[in-house]
Design an enzyme around this catalytic site. Structure first.
Site, PDB file in Angstrom:
ATOM      1  N   HIS A 147       0.836  -1.195   0.000  1.00 48.24           N
ATOM      2  CA  HIS A 147       0.000   0.000   0.000  1.00 48.24           C
ATOM      3  C   HIS A 147       0.877   1.254   0.000  1.00 48.24           C
ATOM      4  O   HIS A 147       1.956   1.282   0.580  1.00 48.24           O
ATOM      5  CB  HIS A 147      -0.926  -0.001   1.216  1.00 48.24           C
ATOM      6  CG  HIS A 147      -1.996   1.042   1.153  1.00 48.24           C
ATOM      7  ND1 HIS A 147      -1.762   2.357   1.499  1.00 48.24           N
ATOM      8  CD2 HIS A 147      -3.297   0.967   0.761  1.00 48.24           C
ATOM      9  CE1 HIS A 147      -2.873   3.052   1.323  1.00 48.24           C
ATOM     10  NE2 HIS A 147      -3.814   2.235   0.879  1.00 48.24           N
ATOM     11  N   GLU A 172      -4.682   1.744  -7.146  1.00 50.77           N
ATOM     12  CA  GLU A 172      -5.012   2.883  -6.292  1.00 50.77           C
ATOM     13  C   GLU A 172      -4.086   4.054  -6.642  1.00 50.77           C
ATOM     14  O   GLU A 172      -2.966   4.133  -6.107  1.00 50.77           O
ATOM     15  CB  GLU A 172      -4.834   2.518  -4.814  1.00 50.77           C
ATOM     16  CG  GLU A 172      -5.728   1.395  -4.340  1.00 50.77           C
ATOM     17  CD  GLU A 172      -5.617   1.168  -2.841  1.00 50.77           C
ATOM     18  OE1 GLU A 172      -6.620   1.327  -2.148  1.00 50.77           O
ATOM     19  OE2 GLU A 172      -4.497   0.858  -2.378  1.00 50.77           O
TER      20      GLU A 172
END
Length: 260
Positions: free
Chosen positions: A109, A180
């Site tokens: 992430h 993302e």
């Protein structure tokens, strides 16, 4: 590569998931999970498996979450993992996550890359370790800056995927990719649907050389209700704070079921 509507995503299933990050305490997490399970249980069509819901709470919640979600279509995920068993103080081994009933683990992430110094080499170690433990790596990828050409963003994402598997395309075939864009994480609105669809289409085309044009790719970055039906070639959504209201999670499940 021809664009396809979300009802005809390259992967055969639509995935809808949510991570709590560190927004909820222990008791609040369990209350939230109970309400999230209610949203799933009241939608028996999920049993068909065409829409797959998943949830990723914080580490201390995982044992209780596994018990609470038993016999539910909700898959349990973890927000991170270590890269090996052994003398790694403060880390959590993928093998232990598997023992707890975790099915997938979030790796790479943007927040971990930025704030915890996780580079491509570390991400690759974690991806391999998670796969070796029988977990599905949920690989987070995305460009840093908005406004750049679609081709440049797609090239950056493709190179992140290639690096995460160290060029092992058989391993890549066992990933789920969370696209993302870093600049959209925490923003008021998600990236524009046309932009997301174009970037995904572009890097899917590059993955086609390895036979991976159908790799599951879900979108995250301020994702919320109403977005999924506007996307093309995307395999689902990775929700954040908008799904901390379980009703919003249910709304997205309904959108996915209609598309499926």
């Amino acid at each position: 590569m021809q664009q396809t509507p979300a009802s005809q995503t390259p992967s055969t299933r639509i995935l809808v998931g949510v991570s709590t990050k560190m927004y909820l305490g222990y008791r609040d997490s369990l209350d939230w999970l109970e309400r999230l399970r209610h949203e799933v249980d009241t939608r028996p069509a999920l049993a068909a498996g065409r829409v797959v819901p998943f949830v990723i709470p914080s580490f201390p919640v995982l044992p209780a979450a596994a018990a609470l979600l038993a016999d539910s279509p909700l898959l349990l995920g973890a927000q991170n993992c270590g890269w090996a068993d052994g003398p790694w103080t403060g880390e959590v081994a993928p093998s232990m996550l598997a023992e707890l009933g975790v099915r997938l683990v979030e790796i790479g992430h943007a927040e971990r890359r930025k704030h915890f110094g996780e580079d491509d080499a570390m991400v690759a170690l974690k991806v391999r370790a998670a796969d070796d433990a029988g977990l599905t790596p949920l690989l987070c990828v995305g460009e840093h800056d908005g406004g750049q050409p679609v081709a440049a963003a797609a090239d950056f994402v493709y190179r992140q995927i290639e690096s995460a598997v160290d060029g092992d395309w058989d391993l890549a075939g066992r990933l789920t990719v969370a696209y993302e864009p870093v600049w959209a994480i925490g923003a008021a609105e998600p990236a524009a649907a046309t932009y997301v669809s174009d970037v995904v289409r572009e890097f899917r085309g590059r993955l086609a050389a390895a036979g991976l044009q159908d790799l599951p790719v879900i979108y995250g970055g301020s994702a919320k209700p109403g977005l999924l039906p506007t996307l093309e070639g995307v395999s689902g959504l990775f929700l954040g704070r908008f799904a901390h209201d379980p009703a919003n999670f249910g709304t997205v499940l309904d959108e996915a079921l209609l598309l499926a």
